[in-house]
Scaffold this motif. Structure first.
Motif, PDB file in Angstrom:
ATOM      1  N   MET A 137     -41.947  38.223  16.735  1.00 35.02           N
ATOM      2  CA  MET A 137     -40.900  38.733  15.842  1.00 35.02           C
ATOM      3  C   MET A 137     -39.499  38.398  16.329  1.00 35.02           C
ATOM      4  O   MET A 137     -38.604  38.131  15.524  1.00 35.02           O
ATOM      5  CB  MET A 137     -41.033  40.247  15.682  1.00 35.02           C
ATOM      6  N   MET A 138     -39.295  38.416  17.663  1.00 31.91           N
ATOM      7  CA  MET A 138     -37.946  38.157  18.179  1.00 31.91           C
ATOM      8  C   MET A 138     -37.515  36.709  17.977  1.00 31.91           C
ATOM      9  O   MET A 138     -36.327  36.404  18.019  1.00 31.91           O
ATOM     10  CB  MET A 138     -37.863  38.550  19.660  1.00 31.91           C
ATOM     11  N   ASP A 139     -38.471  35.828  17.751  1.00 31.67           N
ATOM     12  CA  ASP A 139     -38.136  34.434  17.436  1.00 31.67           C
ATOM     13  C   ASP A 139     -38.043  34.211  15.934  1.00 31.67           C
ATOM     14  O   ASP A 139     -37.110  33.583  15.441  1.00 31.67           O
ATOM     15  CB  ASP A 139     -39.195  33.502  18.035  1.00 31.67           C
ATOM     16  N   MET A 140     -39.001  34.760  15.175  1.00 28.30           N
ATOM     17  CA  MET A 140     -39.083  34.454  13.747  1.00 28.30           C
ATOM     18  C   MET A 140     -38.084  35.232  12.906  1.00 28.30           C
ATOM     19  O   MET A 140     -37.480  34.681  11.977  1.00 28.30           O
ATOM     20  CB  MET A 140     -40.508  34.715  13.231  1.00 28.30           C
ATOM     21  N   LEU A 141     -37.886  36.518  13.196  1.00 26.48           N
ATOM     22  CA  LEU A 141     -37.045  37.350  12.332  1.00 26.48           C
ATOM     23  C   LEU A 141     -35.590  36.894  12.281  1.00 26.48           C
ATOM     24  O   LEU A 141     -35.021  36.794  11.184  1.00 26.48           O
ATOM     25  CB  LEU A 141     -37.140  38.817  12.757  1.00 26.48           C
TER      26      LEU A 141
ATOM     27  N   TYR B 248     -33.756  47.153  16.652  1.00 28.29           N
ATOM     28  CA  TYR B 248     -33.284  48.260  17.481  1.00 28.29           C
ATOM     29  C   TYR B 248     -33.517  49.617  16.818  1.00 28.29           C
ATOM     30  O   TYR B 248     -33.992  50.559  17.447  1.00 28.29           O
ATOM     31  CB  TYR B 248     -31.781  48.136  17.760  1.00 28.29           C
ATOM     32  N   ILE B 249     -33.143  49.706  15.543  1.00 24.92           N
ATOM     33  CA  ILE B 249     -33.102  51.002  14.875  1.00 24.92           C
ATOM     34  C   ILE B 249     -34.364  51.280  14.071  1.00 24.92           C
ATOM     35  O   ILE B 249     -34.808  52.420  13.966  1.00 24.92           O
ATOM     36  CB  ILE B 249     -31.853  51.100  13.980  1.00 24.92           C
TER      37      ILE B 249
ATOM     38  N   GLN C 232     -27.647  39.165  13.937  1.00 27.81           N
ATOM     39  CA  GLN C 232     -27.113  40.521  13.950  1.00 27.81           C
ATOM     40  C   GLN C 232     -27.965  41.459  13.101  1.00 27.81           C
ATOM     41  O   GLN C 232     -28.224  42.599  13.491  1.00 27.81           O
ATOM     42  CB  GLN C 232     -25.661  40.543  13.472  1.00 27.81           C
ATOM     43  N   ARG C 233     -28.397  40.974  11.959  1.00 27.36           N
ATOM     44  CA  ARG C 233     -29.242  41.794  11.090  1.00 27.36           C
ATOM     45  C   ARG C 233     -30.592  42.046  11.761  1.00 27.36           C
ATOM     46  O   ARG C 233     -31.136  43.161  11.698  1.00 27.36           O
ATOM     47  CB  ARG C 233     -29.432  41.095   9.748  1.00 27.36           C
TER      48      ARG C 233
END
Length: 253
Positions: A147-151, A165-166, A158-159
Motif C-alpha cells: 500500500m505504501m508504494d501503490m496508494l 495515518y488517520i 500528501q493525500r
C-alpha cells in the motif's frame, strides 16, 4: 460458509473468470490460507487460454472486512508472522505480474489488506455505499501488501499520508473522484456493471492488453518488491510492540 473452498472460481464465460473470496460468515475476512488459494487460482487463470480477464469479488454483498484476526489460536513469533506475511506478498506480486487483467468488484467494505488488493487490481468497480478503510496504523501496524508504494501513485503522497495515518471510512465516491475507482454504481447494478467492464476488457485483442498491462505495471512497480520486503520485517516487529498489544486488548474485549 458454503461447501465451496475459502476461495473458488467459476468456469470462464465470454473470456471472464469470476473468482470469489468465500468467507461470508466473516464478511470475507482474508487469511493466509485464502491468499495461498487465490494465488493458485490466479496462476491457473493466467495459464488458461479461455480466460482473458478475471473478476475478483466477495461471496455475498461484502468484498472483504480485511485481515482475519482469528486465524491463529496463539501469538506467533516474529519468524512465524513473517512466514505467514509472505503469502500476502506473493499474492500481490501475482496480481501485478500476471498477464491477464483483474477487475475488482467491491461492495460495502474493502478493509486493510482487501483495500490493498483493490489497489493491485487493474480496474475497480464499486457501489455508492462502499467504504475503503486502511485500518493499519490505527491498530498499531504498518500499511501492508504494497500500500505504501501503490496508494501514493494513485492519490498523491500528501493525500496517501492522511489516508494511512488517520484512517477512517473513505467513501467510494471520494475514491472515484481521486481516480482509484473506475466505475461507481448502485448495489443493484454492481454485478452487471462489473461484468460488462470485464467482458469489454476480455473482448479486446489479448496480446495488446496483456503486453500493455505488463509495461504499465513494470513502470509503476519499480519499488514495489522492495516495499513489501521491508514490510515483511517491519510488520512482524510492530506486532511485538506495547502499542499493538493495547490495541488488541481493546479489540478482544
Amino acid at each position: 460458509m458454503s461447501d465451496k473452498d475459502v476461495v473458488y472460481a467459476d468456469a470462464p464465460v465470454d473470456g471472464v473468470q469470476v473468482i470469489y473470496l468465500n468467507q461470508p460468515a466473516k464478511k470475507n475476512a482474508i487469511s493466509a490460507a485464502m491468499m495461498i488459494k487465490l494465488d493458485g487460482l490466479l496462476a491457473a487463470a493466467d495459464a488458461d487460454d479461455d480466460v482473458r480477464a478475471v473478476l475478483l469479488r466477495g461471496e455475498g454483498d461484502v468484498f472483504s472486512s480485511g485481515g482475519d484476526l482469528s486465524q491463529s489460536d496463539h501469538k506467533p513469533t516474529p519468524e512465524e508472522a513473517r512466514a505467514t506475511f509472505l503469502n500476502y506478498v506473493h499474492l500481490i506480486q501475482r496480481m501485478r505480474t500476471m498477464a491477464k487483467p483483474i477487475v475488482a468488484m467491491v461492495d460495502r467494505y474493502a478493509v486493510g489488506g482487501a483495500f490493498a488488493m483493490t489497489l493491485a487490481s487493474d480496474l475497480v468497480v464499486a457501489t455508492e455505499r462502499t467504504s475503503f478503510v486502511p485500518a493499519f496504523c490505527q491498530i498499531g501496524i504498518i500499511p501492508e501488501m504494497g500500500m505504501m508504494d501503490m496508494l501514493p501513485k494513485l492519490v498523491g503522497m500528501q493525500r496517501a499520508k492522511e489516508i494511512l495515518y488517520i484512517g477512517g471510512k473513505i467513501p467510494a465516491a471520494k475514491m472515484h473522484e481521486w481516480g482509484l475507482v473506475n466505475r461507481l454504481t448502485t448495489p443493484e447494478e454492481l454485478e452487471s456493471a462489473a461484468m460488462d467492464l470485464a467482458r469489454t476488457v476480455a473482448s479486446m485483442p489479448a496480446p495488446s492488453i496483456q503486453i500493455t498491462k505488463g509495461i504499465l505495471n513494470s513502470l509503476a512497480d519499480g519499488n514495489l518488491n522492495a516495499c513489501m520486503q521491508a514490510e515483511s520485517t517491519a510488520s512482524p516487529f510492530c506486532t511485538t510492540t506495547a502499542a499493538y498489544a493495547k490495541t488488541m486488548e481493546r479489540f478482544n474485549k
